[in-house]
Design a protein around this motif. Structure first.
Motif, PDB file in Angstrom:
ATOM      1  N   HIS A   9       0.793  -1.243  -0.048  1.00 35.48           N
ATOM      2  CA  HIS A   9      -0.236  -0.019  -0.060  1.00 35.48           C
ATOM      3  C   HIS A   9       0.810   1.263   0.139  1.00 35.48           C
ATOM      4  O   HIS A   9       0.622   2.381  -0.814  1.00 35.48           O
ATOM      5  CB  HIS A   9      -0.859   0.060   1.134  1.00 35.48           C
ATOM      6  N   ASP A  51       2.708   1.798  -3.329  1.00 38.98           N
ATOM      7  CA  ASP A  51       1.486   2.467  -4.231  1.00 38.98           C
ATOM      8  C   ASP A  51       1.043   3.790  -4.082  1.00 38.98           C
ATOM      9  O   ASP A  51       0.826   4.743  -4.973  1.00 38.98           O
ATOM     10  CB  ASP A  51       0.308   1.351  -4.344  1.00 38.98           C
ATOM     11  N   TRP A  52       0.924   4.040  -2.713  1.00 43.43           N
ATOM     12  CA  TRP A  52       0.555   5.412  -2.209  1.00 43.43           C
ATOM     13  C   TRP A  52       1.306   6.550  -2.228  1.00 43.43           C
ATOM     14  O   TRP A  52       1.223   7.757  -2.825  1.00 43.43           O
ATOM     15  CB  TRP A  52      -0.118   5.328  -0.841  1.00 43.43           C
TER      16      TRP A  52
END
Length: 384
Positions: free
Chosen positions: A241, A244-245
């Motif tokens: 996460h 990706d963030w």
């Protein structure tokens, strides 16, 4: 030997709390100043004290008296590395996070409590003061106490643990303590993020990381390193996460500097609000260019940092004073800065502590529990 009959030595290594009590009673009667040490890993982290009349080595008070799945009780001279081994037998570890470089150097339980030691994993773990369940102390006059009332009747109702945690041995000598344990994490993963822009957002993320640390090496841009720990599947999902963030986020190994203090010729402790961190980093960049000496900033995105000043041996005091004065020019509401490590002469050349609200209260407490001022004189916060 019998301390009651023989002359009190200059260096002593008591093997029990009773013997420590007898030593302190004799020192008090003879009005000798006293300093204690365990691993000695923070001995140069406060102003150098004059040679004490009695130096006490606590490493012989090292019995692990009790060990359960949730707590461990041991003598103050027990090495943290030994406690970690005991706890690991049941898949546990010390709940409070502690500096790895001090553990590797032989830091003891009493020393970690007395200096309020903190490691990088402070976002999801309580501070040391909050994980100490009970303490046994020896007061300046040799009294053995387990409550604040035992330390002094006027302190009835106070928490003895809070009184001695972070006191640097200036109020009483920690002889034994019980601390909390926790389950060891199954997996730990690190993520490197360029710059510091993402740090503030990570503090309020849907899953706050276990550590969000900022490292600015001398002459180099600052970067953020995030630690995620827990069950393997959860950790791997959270790392994915973040990658990706957050732009530029990359999984990495444990940094070489992780868990170590910033140590150059002098080190300044700096506290700021998280929103003020970009301003602090800009100030460090400008200072490094202005004074021409390397500066190293390391700490948590919560705003607690150490700033290493790489001044030459010929003038460490000059560079340290310039850095302290510049940081303090922002005002105490924005930056609090104090010297925490330096060559002995520097402490007399600079205003090491700066503004210290509540200093009078510290003096009053010291006068109450150690009226003769024999315990670690000058070693406490603000030199109390």
């Amino acid at each position: 030997m019998s301390l009651t009959i023989d002359e009190l030595p200059r260096l002593a290594s008591p093997s029990s709390i009773a013997e420590l009590s007898e030593l302190m009673a004799r020192a008090h009667a003879e009005n000798r100043t006293v300093a204690v040490f365990g691993g000695g890993t923070a001995f140069d982290d406060h102003p150098p004290a004059s040679t004490p009349g009695l130096l006490i080595d606590l490493t012989s008070i090292a019995e692990v008296a009790d060990h359960s799945s949730d707590t461990i009780r041991a003598g103050a001279g027990t090495r943290i590395s030994a406690l970690n081994r005991f706890a690991a037998q049941s898949g546990r570890e010390i709940l409070a996070d502690l500096p790895l470089d001090r553990i590797d150097a032989g830091a003891t339980l009493g020393g970690m409590i007395a200096t309020l030691a903190t490691g990088p994993r402070c976002l999801r773990r309580p501070r040391m003061a909050e994980t100490v369940l009970s303490v046994t102390i020896v007061a300046a006059d040799g009294t053995i106490a387990r409550t604040a009332h035992g330390l002094h009747p006027d302190l009835d109702g106070h928490d003895l643990r809070r009184l001695v945690t972070g006191s640097w041995g200036t109020r009483a000598i920690i002889a034994e303590a019980e601390i909390s344990l926790t389950q060891r994490p199954e997996t730990q993963r690190f993520v490197w993020i360029p710059g510091t822009e993402a740090a503030a957002d990570l503090l309020v993320a849907r899953r706050v990381p276990d550590a969000v640390n900022i490292e600015r090496p001398p002459g180099s841009p600052a970067a953020t390193v995030v630690l995620i720990e827990g069950e393997t599947d959860e950790v791997e999902a959270e790392v994915g996460h973040l990658v990706d963030w957050v732009p530029g986020a990359t999984p990495c190994g444990e940094p070489e500097w992780w868990g170590s203090r910033a140590r150059l010729a002098a080190t300044i402790g700096v506290s700021v609000a998280p929103s003020f961190i970009p301003t602090l980093i800009d100030a460090v960049d400008r200072l490094e260019t202005t004074i021409g000496y390397p500066l190293q900033l390391r700490g948590s995105a919560t705003g607690s940092f150490e700033l290493g000043v790489g001044a030459p041996e010929s003038e460490p005091g000059v560079a340290t004073r310039v850095v302290l004065e510049h940081l303090r020019s922002f005002g105490l509401h924005f930056i609090a800065a104090r010297l925490i490590h330096a060559p002995a002469p520097v402490w007399d050349e600079v205003d090491a502590w700066g503004p210290q609200p509540g200093r009078q209260g510290l003096h009053e407490l010291k006068a109450l529990v150690d009226p003769r001022g024999i315990l670690a004189p000058g070693r406490g916060i603000a030199g109390v």
